[in-house]
Design a protein around this motif. Structure first.
Motif, short mmCIF file in Angstrom:
data_model
loop_
_atom_site.label_atom_id
_atom_site.label_comp_id
_atom_site.label_asym_id
_atom_site.label_seq_id
_atom_site.Cartn_x
_atom_site.Cartn_y
_atom_site.Cartn_z
N ILE A 114 0.24 -1.40 0.09
CA ILE A 114 -0.03 0.39 -0.01
C ILE A 114 0.77 1.55 -0.04
O ILE A 114 2.34 1.37 0.50
CB ILE A 114 -1.15 -0.39 1.45
CG1 ILE A 114 -1.17 -1.38 1.49
CG2 ILE A 114 -2.16 1.21 1.51
CD1 ILE A 114 -2.29 -1.36 2.48
N VAL A 115 0.29 2.19 -0.66
CA VAL A 115 1.33 2.97 -0.28
C VAL A 115 0.20 4.97 -0.92
O VAL A 115 -0.74 4.91 -1.27
CB VAL A 115 1.77 3.73 -2.20
CG1 VAL A 115 2.92 4.85 -2.47
CG2 VAL A 115 3.48 2.77 -2.42
N SER A 116 0.93 5.16 -0.08
CA SER A 116 -0.07 7.09 0.39
C SER A 116 1.12 7.93 -0.72
O SER A 116 2.20 7.88 -0.69
CB SER A 116 0.16 6.97 1.59
OG SER A 116 -0.46 8.14 1.16
N GLU A 117 0.30 8.63 -1.14
CA GLU A 117 1.18 9.82 -2.49
C GLU A 117 2.10 11.00 -1.65
O GLU A 117 2.83 10.72 -1.68
CB GLU A 117 -0.44 10.49 -2.65
CG GLU A 117 0.39 11.50 -4.22
CD GLU A 117 -1.34 11.91 -4.85
OE1 GLU A 117 -2.26 11.31 -4.70
OE2 GLU A 117 -1.33 12.80 -4.61
N VAL A 118 1.61 11.08 -0.43
CA VAL A 118 1.84 12.28 0.96
C VAL A 118 1.70 11.20 2.35
O VAL A 118 1.53 10.27 2.02
CB VAL A 118 0.59 13.44 0.33
CG1 VAL A 118 1.01 14.10 -0.63
CG2 VAL A 118 -0.52 13.01 1.36
N PRO A 119 2.69 11.63 2.61
CA PRO A 119 2.97 11.11 4.60
C PRO A 119 1.88 11.36 5.44
O PRO A 119 1.03 11.97 4.87
CB PRO A 119 3.79 12.18 4.87
CG PRO A 119 4.89 12.35 3.61
CD PRO A 119 3.58 12.84 2.68
N ALA A 120 1.40 10.23 5.13
CA ALA A 120 0.83 10.06 5.75
C ALA A 120 0.77 9.94 7.86
O ALA A 120 1.75 8.91 8.10
CB ALA A 120 -0.61 8.50 6.52
N LEU A 121 -0.18 10.37 8.44
CA LEU A 121 -0.25 9.97 10.30
C LEU A 121 0.10 8.67 10.02
O LEU A 121 -0.82 7.54 9.71
CB LEU A 121 -1.42 10.86 11.00
CG LEU A 121 -0.89 12.40 11.16
CD1 LEU A 121 -2.13 13.80 11.92
CD2 LEU A 121 0.29 12.98 11.31
N TYR A 122 -0.25 8.09 11.60
CA TYR A 122 -0.08 6.17 12.07
C TYR A 122 -0.51 6.54 13.36
O TYR A 122 0.21 6.81 14.14
CB TYR A 122 1.42 5.58 11.28
CG TYR A 122 0.89 4.27 11.48
CD1 TYR A 122 0.73 3.72 11.35
CD2 TYR A 122 2.53 3.79 12.36
CE1 TYR A 122 0.07 2.29 12.49
CE2 TYR A 122 2.54 2.96 13.33
CZ TYR A 122 1.76 1.43 13.03
OH TYR A 122 1.64 1.10 13.60
N SER A 123 -1.91 5.61 13.39
CA SER A 123 -2.08 5.00 14.47
C SER A 123 -2.06 3.97 14.34
O SER A 123 -2.48 3.15 12.93
CB SER A 123 -2.88 5.39 15.39
OG SER A 123 -3.28 5.24 16.27
N GLY A 124 -2.13 2.81 15.36
CA GLY A 124 -2.42 1.62 15.47
C GLY A 124 -2.39 0.71 16.90
O GLY A 124 -2.38 1.52 18.01
N THR A 125 -2.58 -0.51 16.85
CA THR A 125 -2.34 -1.18 18.15
C THR A 125 -1.97 -2.58 17.71
O THR A 125 -2.25 -2.57 16.59
CB THR A 125 -3.67 -1.54 17.67
OG1 THR A 125 -4.76 -2.50 17.39
CG2 THR A 125 -5.23 -0.72 18.60
N PHE A 126 -1.36 -3.42 18.23
CA PHE A 126 -0.49 -4.12 18.70
C PHE A 126 -0.39 -5.32 19.68
O PHE A 126 -1.23 -4.78 20.40
CB PHE A 126 0.60 -3.52 18.78
CG PHE A 126 1.68 -2.22 17.95
CD1 PHE A 126 1.74 -2.56 16.80
CD2 PHE A 126 0.82 -0.98 18.71
CE1 PHE A 126 2.13 -1.40 15.85
CE2 PHE A 126 1.73 0.18 17.58
CZ PHE A 126 2.43 0.16 17.14
#
Lengths: 406, 406
Positions: free
Chosen positions: B33-45
């Motif tokens: 998956i590629v984003s055209e511009v930098p993206a914020l990232y949140s997630g759970t592990f």
């Protein structure tokens, strides 16, 4: 220590009976145990918030340290989730036996095991108690009848008795239990009854029982569900005539070791009788920071459906063991773990110091396909250890539990 | 809010690809998956102490709040329990994709899912990434290829996308997921990827993601095992052009509601795709002191093997539900509980205010035998509620999990 014949009637002063009174279709469903003299009572009770009426009853007796002179247990109905009527019926069971023996109701423990959510056939039970009190007697055959009567879907009775010497006196500990889970688990609460003629103070008995239960019944898993009725009951009547045990000296340790043997034997018999179970599994954790951590890790492995189904399939899918350890809540370094499977067919290394081993699948299969398999895990976190016992998860388990009532 | 076609490529600026590079025998096994511009990232592990290499890698990126521009995921091998070599291989995956896109390795998230305890075929993966970067493109078909490539034993791809309006701008949220448990669970980590073009601050995104995961992925159970690789990933690139959401006002709530919908939809699809599962079960708890307590109770019911096998057998064995609630750790008064089963075939009362109901077994069977059944429990402890989703426990589950590797 030596094993002797019998179960709950092995120790001095204990008599019993088991009978069929019509709660179940055919098999015995009423058990009674009587002590010649008042006995000290210690035990443990289900941690389930939903407690069956007899559990609440016995907890009160335990709390007030009432001496116990008799126990009445019915199988076929758990008297759980039965509302206020359940408490009334339970009290009537205790009162009936008390009246018949000429003692007080608060000297009578009660147990029930069977279907949840259906009211007790209390008139049958009262009549059954009244008619059978006269048959209560000593001897191993009477104990066997009681051991049969507490069974629900168990395929064999579970009894054990041992003798030890304390200060030149012979002390006997005997017990019986019934299985949990696997078949019709609504009818298969874990119940265990241990009688002993040891002379001991309440505090010392209580400590021995609590510790012993932790390492025995609390370290087995059949299907992970904690019943509304689970209880372990130990009564001690002092008739062995040994100098009363009042502190943690040698006599206490001798008694504790024998009690542990009785409880662990009954616990393992429960696991082995899990119908649908094709394999007995022991999980040992070595090198943990505490015994508790070892036990938590071992229980997490033995209760994992993925681990259990892999063993059913005779599959050395050891990643599931690591995975189950990982979500147990205990912290450890996976890169230092060594993991081996063992049976009478041999031992196989699956992971050594965190490095997965290339292993011969056929040899692994030969080791795992045995009826008793041991999982040995070595951590590098400390010097403690702990053990849990369980069984595999089979088609039979699903069949039995899915098709019971329909 | 309206649903739209596609999944992770539905939002502006996201492109993707999925390909077969030979880790698995036939099916796609590499997703990008590629984003055209930098993206914020949140997630759970995963909360598992044993964390796969990609989990540790992503946790570092999350901790340092590095912007994310790309994600690479392989299926067929989990890169878990693979020692130090696992970390080296994981970094090479990130570096290869970073090099191909002209970005830094710390802008690349990694995911792996599959067998535990076997080293990655890293050369295949590097070659696969290099050869497939040129195929990454926009459009729902590209998203579908990626959704296929993260699957292991899933029987269908799991995608969803929705559009909302925020301050006159169209904001899109899309996602894909893969299943957990049920079939070859070592190959079936729960992975979920959500992309959105919303403009939002890191703190607000992080809060929305954490809350949403609690009510979605954390409220489903297939077999109770928490994998070494579970992750939920949400990236937001801001390309929708809405006024950036920086506080908990209306725009936030609009976004949160849509994110909840996406996550709950993916979570339910995961449960529905549990192979071996014949029934989808929803458990609602009403009248608890807090949402958390309701969720703990509901999860305890949905993870009980006894409850699950009873549903497999279409058996109204409701005592097992009470029993599972009882050992959940939440305190409640069983004498005030009302319990009903519901499906499209109707509703049946099993317990009302703590009193077991006499019910028509045939009618109960008709209600339970439907493909989707709801368990509604009403307590009298408070005014909160909570829901969990799960499935039954079938022969197929045992078969699939017992026979996978042998």
């Amino acid at each position: 220590m030596k094993t002797v014949q019998g179960g709950i009637t092995a120790a001095k002063g204990f008599s019993a009976h088991g009978a069929h009174i019509g709660i179940k279709r055919k098999r015995n469903d009423l058990a009674m145990i009587v002590s010649e003299v008042p006995a000290l009572y210690s035990g443990t009770f289900t941690t389930n918030v939903v407690k069956a009426a007899p559990v609440i009853w016995n907890m009160e007796i335990y709390k007030h340290k009432h001496p116990v002179m008799a126990i009445v247990v019915n199988s076929g109905n758990a008297n759980a989730c039965t509302g206020d009527q359940g408490d009334v019926d339970n009290e009537r069971m205790a009162m009936t036996l008390a009246k018949g023996l000429g003692i007080k109701k608060e000297n009578v423990l009660v147990g029930s095991t069977g279907v949840i959510g259906v009211e007790l056939p209390i008139e049958k039970i009262i009549k059954g108690i009244e008619e059978n009190i006269c048959h209560v007697k000593t001897g191993y055959e009477a104990g066997r009848l009681a051991a049969e009567a507490i069974c629900t879907t168990d395929t064999f009775t579970k009894e054990v008795a041992v003798e030890i010497e304390i200060g030149g006196k012979t002390v006997t500990i005997g017990g019986m239990a019934k299985g949990s889970g696997m078949i019709h688990p609504n009818m298969a609460t874990m119940l265990s009854y241990v009688t002993t003629d040891v002379a001991i103070s309440f505090d010392m008995l209580d400590q021995a029982v609590k510790d012993s239960v932790e390492d025995a019944y609390n370290m087995i898993s059949v299907d992970g569900d904690t019943s509304t009725n689970d209880m372990c009951t130990v009564i001690a009547n002092g008739m062995a005539g040994n100098d009363i045990i009042v502190e943690e000296h040698e006599d206490y340790l001798t008694f504790k070791k024998a009690l542990d043997y009785v409880n662990k034997t009954l616990a393992k018999l429960i696991v082995k009788d899990g119908e649908g179970a094709s394999k007995f599994i022991e999980v040992n954790m070595y090198g943990t920071r505490s015994k508790k951590e070892a036990q938590v890790l071992a229980m997490s492995v033995i209760t994992s459906n993925l681990v259990k189904t892999a063993f059913f399939g005779n599959d050395a899918n050891w990643g599931r063991v690591l995975c189950a350890m990982g979500y147990s809540g205990v912290k450890f370094d996976a890169k230092k773990v060594t993991l081996k499977y063992e049976s009478i067919a041999g031992t196989i290394d699956l992971m050594v110091n965190g490095v997965p081993q290339k292993f011969d699948e056929e040899r692994a299969f030969d080791i795992i396909k045995e009826k008793e398999v041991t999982v040995n895990v070595f951590l590098e976190e400390g010097t403690s250890k702990g053990t849990a016992w369980g069984c595999d998860l089979s088609y039979e388990y699903v069949k039995i539990n899915g098709e019971y009532r329909t």
